[in-house]
Design an enzyme around this catalytic site. Structure first.
Site, short mmCIF file in Angstrom:
data_model
loop_
_atom_site.label_atom_id
_atom_site.label_comp_id
_atom_site.label_asym_id
_atom_site.label_seq_id
_atom_site.Cartn_x
_atom_site.Cartn_y
_atom_site.Cartn_z
N ASP A 94 -24.92 56.13 -86.01
CA ASP A 94 -26.29 56.30 -85.28
C ASP A 94 -27.13 55.04 -85.42
OD1 ASP A 94 -26.74 56.82 -87.75
OD2 ASP A 94 -27.58 58.76 -87.62
N ASN B 159 -34.03 67.63 -92.40
CA ASN B 159 -34.43 68.64 -91.65
C ASN B 159 -33.00 69.51 -91.03
OD1 ASN B 159 -33.30 66.81 -89.99
ND2 ASN B 159 -35.14 66.51 -88.53
N HIS C 58 -30.54 67.64 -89.77
CA HIS C 58 -29.87 66.70 -89.16
C HIS C 58 -28.70 66.15 -89.48
CE1 HIS C 58 -32.44 62.81 -89.77
NE2 HIS C 58 -31.33 63.06 -90.48
N GLU D 180 -30.77 66.08 -84.14
CA GLU D 180 -31.85 66.76 -84.64
C GLU D 180 -31.79 68.32 -84.40
OE1 GLU D 180 -33.61 65.13 -86.85
OE2 GLU D 180 -35.10 63.62 -85.82
C1 F6R Z 1 -28.36 57.77 -90.91
C2 F6R Z 1 -27.90 58.83 -90.66
C3 F6R Z 1 -28.90 60.22 -91.29
C4 F6R Z 1 -28.85 60.23 -92.68
C5 F6R Z 1 -29.74 61.42 -93.01
C6 F6R Z 1 -30.01 61.32 -94.65
O1 F6R Z 1 -27.31 56.91 -90.48
O2 F6R Z 1 -27.04 59.64 -89.96
O3 F6R Z 1 -28.35 61.45 -90.52
O4 F6R Z 1 -27.47 60.44 -93.15
O5 F6R Z 1 -31.12 61.21 -92.67
O6 F6R Z 1 -30.52 60.27 -95.04
P1 F6R Z 1 -30.57 59.76 -96.61
O7 F6R Z 1 -29.11 59.60 -96.95
O8 F6R Z 1 -31.31 58.60 -96.77
O9 F6R Z 1 -31.26 61.01 -97.38
#
Ligand code: F6R
Length: 243
Positions: free
Chosen positions: A71, A136, A138, A143
């Protein structure tokens, strides 16, 4: 949920990153031309350090692999430290003598729709999709409310996700949106790995694995995959009942 359910590996925090990197190294040895989708964020950072170390030690190589970015933020300038391409480059690719082919998401292109369509094509036929877990629920930037058949697309981000860009990752401005590989491509990968660490993720991990399989918690949709492995540290796994 698949007939057997996900494989949930719970590892003490101290050895967690090395354990995930060792499995990644094993996949690369089995298939040097691995086509792998990778996330960024705090969770995989130590995994990338351990993987780069394994490459330097000659235990595996990414030279023939293809890394597809999971992403990317929309609205952050090229080079912004929170950009997913910048992070993956700095945490992994820059540390490799012979880096893999790296498929970024062309969010700076004049024709964003065409860039997104190109990325969707690049995310077809993945051997492995590695993802992290948002607070959340995701997955990537899929989302809550995302469809399990969703394509790679431009998405609106929840306020909590936008806040993470600036507060957690040091973005110089607030992103206006995101582009994410959709569930259609993730669920079509040969294998999916969900990486989760820390006490703060314990409740959402429980919801993802033991709550209803529902778009309200997008991570729960990964349970449809027949080869889902969850790599959790002990703190993240603390609320799981079924293991
Ligand atoms: C980032 C991504 C997000 C993160 C998620 C967890 O490339 O795809 O979905 O994996 O927000 O983020 P952290 O690891 O910083 O808690």
């Amino acid at each position: 949920m698949s007939a057997n359910g996900p494989r949930v590996l719970v590892v003490p925090q101290v050895g967690w990153a090395a354990a995930v990197a060792a499995e990644l190294a094993a996949r690369l040895v089995e298939r040097p031309s691995l086509r792998v989708c990778l996330p960024t964020g705090g969770t995989p950072t130590p995994v990338y350090a351990a993987l780069a170390k394994a490459v330097r030690a000659g235990r595996c190589s990414l030279a023939a692999a293809t890394v597809v970015l999971l992403d990317e933020w929309v609205g952050l300038a090229p080079g912004d430290p929170a950009r997913c391409d910048v992070r993956l480059q700095g945490e992994l690719l820059d540390h490799l003598e012979t880096p893999p082919a790296f498929v970024r998401i062309g969010v700076d292109a004049a024709d964003l729709a065409a860039a997104v369509a190109r990325h969707d094509a690049a995310a077809a036929g993945l051997d492995l999709a590695v993802v992290g877990l948002g607070m959340n629920g995701h997955i990537g930037f899929n989302e809550p409310g995302s469809s399990p058949s969703g394509a790679t697309r431009v998405v609106a981000l929840q306020p909590v996700t936008i806040t993470a860009a600036t507060a957690q990752y040091g973005a110089r401005s607030a992103p206006s949106g995101g582009v994410t590989v959709g569930f259609a491509r993730l669920l079509a990968a040969q294998e999916v790995w969900l990486l989760v660490t820390g006490e703060r993720k314990a409740a959402v991990l429980r919801q993802a694995l033991e709550g209803p399989e529902d778009a309200a918690c997008p991570a729960s949709l990964l349970r449809r995959h027949p080869r889902l492995t969850v790599f959790a540290d002990e703190a993240a796994a603390a609320q799981l009942r079924g293991i």
